[in-house]
Design a protein around this motif. Sequence first.
Motif, PDB file in Angstrom:
ATOM      1  N   LYS B 286       0.840  -1.201   0.000  1.00  0.00           N
ATOM      2  CA  LYS B 286       0.000   0.000   0.000  1.00  0.00           C
ATOM      3  C   LYS B 286       0.875   1.251   0.000  1.00  0.00           C
ATOM      4  O   LYS B 286       1.961   1.245   0.572  1.00  0.00           O
ATOM      5  CB  LYS B 286      -0.887   0.018   1.249  1.00  0.00           C
ATOM      6  CG  LYS B 286      -1.937  -1.074   1.266  1.00  0.00           C
ATOM      7  CD  LYS B 286      -2.717  -1.048   2.560  1.00  0.00           C
ATOM      8  CE  LYS B 286      -3.745  -2.171   2.597  1.00  0.00           C
ATOM      9  NZ  LYS B 286      -4.337  -2.340   3.924  1.00  0.00           N
ATOM     10  N   PRO B 287       0.379   2.333  -0.608  1.00  0.00           N
ATOM     11  CA  PRO B 287       1.139   3.589  -0.530  1.00  0.00           C
ATOM     12  C   PRO B 287       0.891   4.282   0.810  1.00  0.00           C
ATOM     13  O   PRO B 287      -0.049   3.944   1.533  1.00  0.00           O
ATOM     14  CB  PRO B 287       0.561   4.414  -1.677  1.00  0.00           C
ATOM     15  CG  PRO B 287      -0.832   3.916  -1.841  1.00  0.00           C
ATOM     16  CD  PRO B 287      -0.844   2.468  -1.404  1.00  0.00           C
ATOM     17  N   ASN B 288       1.743   5.258   1.118  1.00  0.00           N
ATOM     18  CA  ASN B 288       1.594   6.064   2.344  1.00  0.00           C
ATOM     19  C   ASN B 288       0.245   6.781   2.335  1.00  0.00           C
ATOM     20  O   ASN B 288      -0.461   6.822   3.337  1.00  0.00           O
ATOM     21  CB  ASN B 288       2.756   7.067   2.393  1.00  0.00           C
ATOM     22  CG  ASN B 288       2.659   8.051   3.543  1.00  0.00           C
ATOM     23  OD1 ASN B 288       1.897   9.012   3.476  1.00  0.00           O
ATOM     24  ND2 ASN B 288       3.410   7.819   4.599  1.00  0.00           N
ATOM     25  N   LEU B 289      -0.136   7.309   1.170  1.00  0.00           N
ATOM     26  CA  LEU B 289      -1.378   8.092   1.074  1.00  0.00           C
ATOM     27  C   LEU B 289      -2.588   7.171   0.924  1.00  0.00           C
ATOM     28  O   LEU B 289      -2.619   6.332   0.028  1.00  0.00           O
ATOM     29  CB  LEU B 289      -1.312   9.046  -0.123  1.00  0.00           C
ATOM     30  CG  LEU B 289      -2.514   9.990  -0.248  1.00  0.00           C
ATOM     31  CD1 LEU B 289      -2.455  11.095   0.784  1.00  0.00           C
ATOM     32  CD2 LEU B 289      -2.595  10.585  -1.647  1.00  0.00           C
ATOM     33  N   VAL B 290      -3.585   7.372   1.796  1.00  0.00           N
ATOM     34  CA  VAL B 290      -4.827   6.602   1.687  1.00  0.00           C
ATOM     35  C   VAL B 290      -5.823   7.356   0.810  1.00  0.00           C
ATOM     36  O   VAL B 290      -6.425   6.800  -0.091  1.00  0.00           O
ATOM     37  CB  VAL B 290      -5.436   6.352   3.086  1.00  0.00           C
ATOM     38  CG1 VAL B 290      -6.769   5.612   2.964  1.00  0.00           C
ATOM     39  CG2 VAL B 290      -4.467   5.565   3.960  1.00  0.00           C
ATOM     40  N   THR B 291      -5.987   8.629   1.095  1.00  0.00           N
ATOM     41  CA  THR B 291      -6.945   9.438   0.340  1.00  0.00           C
ATOM     42  C   THR B 291      -6.660  10.912   0.583  1.00  0.00           C
ATOM     43  O   THR B 291      -5.917  11.257   1.501  1.00  0.00           O
ATOM     44  CB  THR B 291      -8.396   9.110   0.778  1.00  0.00           C
ATOM     45  OG1 THR B 291      -9.321   9.829  -0.052  1.00  0.00           O
ATOM     46  CG2 THR B 291      -8.651   9.528   2.220  1.00  0.00           C
TER      47      THR B 291
END
Lengths: 155, 616
Positions: B286-291
Motif C-alpha cells: 500500500k502507498p503512504n497516502l490513503v486518500t
Amino acid sequence: MLKALQLEPEKCTGCLQCEMACSYENEGLFNPSKSRIKVFTFHDEGRFAPYTCSQCAEAWCMHACPVEAIVVNEATGAKEVIEDVCVGCKVCTIACPFGTVNYNADSGKVIKCDLCGGEPACAEACPTAAITYVDAQHTGLERMRAHAAQTIPQG
Amino acid sequence: MAWQRRLLRVNLTAGTCVEEPLNMEWAMKYIGQRGLATKYLCEEIDPKVDALSPDNKLIMATGPLTGTMAATGGRYSVITKSPLTGAVACSNSGGFIGAELKQAGWDMIIFEGRAAEPVYLYLENDQAELCPAGDIWGKSIWEADEYLHTKYQDPLIRIACVGRAAEQGCLYSAVVNDLHRAAGRSGVGTVMASKHLKAVVVRGTKGVGNVRDPKAFFQATAAGKKTLAENAVTGQGLPAMGTQVLMNVINEVGAMPTRNMRDVQFEGAHRISAEAMLEPRESDGKPNLVTNAACFGCTIACGRISTIDPQHYTIQNKPEYMHASGGLEYEAAWALGCDTGVDDLDALTYANFVCNEDGMDPISFGSTVAAAMELFDLGAITTEHTGGIEFRFGSAEALTKAAELVATGEGFGRDLALGSKRLCEKYGHPDLSMTVKGQEFPAYDPRGIQGMGLAYATSNRGACHLRGYTVSSEIMGVPVKTDPLSTEGKPELVKAFQDATAAVDSTGLCVFTTFGWTLEDIAPQVDAACEGGWTSESMLEAGERIWNLERQFNLDAGLSKADDTLPKRLLKDAAKTGPAKGMVNRLDEMLPLYYAARGWTPEGAPTDETRQRLGL
C-alpha cells in the motif's frame, strides 16, 4: 425516465457541501444537522461515505405510517412526507431498516429525502461527482463500464 | 447578514459564560475572524502583558462565510498574544469546529483569566458550561477526543484541544481540532493551556441563515467553485498531491531550506515528496497516502490521510498508530525532513502523527530539532544533554525520539520545547537560530525567493509563509510572474499579498483559494452574504487596516524596526547550489522601500496620515 441518486463513496472527500445544499433547500439554512443526506467519516480507515434514502419500491416507512403521511410522488418515485398530515409518531423511523427517516424536534415532524422534486440539490452541489442523479434502472452502469474496460485486450 | 452577531465571553477565573452582541461597527471595518478578533484583542489587553499570564486573552473567531456553502467556508482562527514571539498571534485552522461554532449560533468566543483547576468548555447551541477536565488533563489530544466522544455518546460533537506539550509549556504548541487540523503556529495552544483550558467541545444545530441576498450568494459561490475546479493548482495539483506538490518544485528552484538552512537543496527530497507518498511500499503493497480529504465546505480537498508502514520501527507494538490519520503536508514534510536531513518517509509521518496527537507545530518543532542537530554537530550540545541520543543531521531515530520527548515534556524534550531561538541562546550560538521575531522559518529559502525574505522579516507573527505568500507570484506566476532572484518591485508585491491575505483570513475562507481566486472573486461572495457593500477595493483596504492594527500592537508590545530582520546566515552566507547559487537575501534593498510603500516612518511606524487614512 425514472432517476435515482447514485452514491459513490470512493469519490467522496467529506466536504459536506451536499449536507449544506440539502438543508438550505429544505430548511432555508446552512445546517448539516437538518440534512436529509449525511456524510460519514470512517477516520481510522480514511474513508468517507454519503448516505441517504434509496426510495425503496415497497417502502417500509410508507407502509408503517398510521396516518398515510408518506406518499409516492409519481413523477420522481420519491416517497414524500406530507408535513400537514404527519403527526410525528416516529413509527416510520423505526420501520426504516436504513435509518434514513429521522425526526426533526424543531418541527415535530419527520424528515427524509424527497429528491427535491426531481432536482436533488446534493447532487448539484457535490464537487467530486460522488453523488449523481442518474437513470434509476442503470445506477450500476459506470461500475459495469469500469469492469468491462478490464476485459478489453491491452495493446 | 452571515454574522451571527453574538459572541460568548468565558471568564475562566470567575467560571462564567456570558453572551454579548458582536460589535457590528467593528465588523464593518475588520470583517470577522482574524481582523475582528485582533481588534477585540487590541481593545481588551495591554500589548505588554505576559502572554502566559491570566491577563492575556485567547479568542476563537469565525468569519462571516464560515459555516456557509462558499467553497472552503469552514475556517476559524485563534487570536492571542504569542508566548513564542511576544507579538500578536493569529493561527488559522480548517477541519469542522469553526463551522460547528457558527452553526451553534456564535461568531466568536473570548476566553479570559485562568481557571483554578483544569476545565473544558461544553457548548451546545445556547448552552455553555465549564466542566472539570481532571480526567483528560495529562492526556494526549487523541485520548481526550476519544474520552469526550464516549462521554457525550455523540459522534457529531466537534472538539478543539491542547496536548501534553502545551500543558508542559512547549512554546510552539498548537490548538488541534478534529484530531489532525491545527491552529498551529506561534504557541496559541500554549496560551490555551496556561489558562487551564484543555478543550472546547461544540455541537451546533441552529444553522447559518439570513444571507443578505441568497440568489446573488448562490451565483457568486457557484462561480467561485467553478473557477477553483478549472484552475490547475486548486482543481488538479492540490486534490491529487496536496501541498506536497511543492516538494520537488521548490527543491529544483534552489529554495529548499536544508539542514538548518545550511543548504538550499535537499538530495532526499524525492524520497519524501507527494510522488513518494503514492508509491506502494514493500511490506503491505500500500502507498503512504490513503486518500485526500476536505475540510468543511472545501471543494479543493488538499488534506492528506496517510498510514505508516506497519513494519516501520516507529510503530512496533503501538497499535494506536496503526491506522489512517492526518498525513504530511508540505510544511511538515519539509520541517521534519529537509531541515533535519531525514529522508525516511515513515519516520516523518510518525513524527507528524505525534505532532498532531500532542499538539506541536511541526514547522517550529522540526526547525528546532534542526538547530539542535547543528549545535550537536558543533559540539555545543552533546549526548550528555540529549540523554544519549546522537543528534545528527539525517538521523530518523533522533527525530522521532525528539517528537516523543517534546510531546510528553521529558528529558531533552524540555530544551527542544523552548523553540529554536531560546535553544540556540541557551547553548551559546544565537546566530544559528533560523527565526524571525522568535518564530521558526517555513519551507522557502529567501535566498532563492527574494520577496519571501521581506515577507518573513515584516510578518506580524514572525517568520511565516501565510502572511504574504509571494511564492505564488515569484515561482508559480500567480497572479503575475516575477523574478524570484530580483528584489525589484518586491516591496509593493509583499504589501499587496499581505493586505489581501489579511482580508481573506478575516472572511472564513481558506487562503489556498487564492491560487485560483483574487479579491475580485471573493468580494462578490462576501458582499452577497453580508451588509457593508463589500468590493475588492474595500476588502483590500480592510486588509491594510488589519495589517496596520497588528503592526501597532507589536510596536506597543515593544517590538521595533530592529526585529524586522533575518538571521545572519541568510543575509551573509550565499546559497551553495541551484539557481540562487552565490546569492544572499538582499533585505536591505527592500525594507526602506517597503516602509515607504506602507506609509510608515523610516523607523517602521505607521504615520499619523496613514493611521487617519485607514481610520485607525
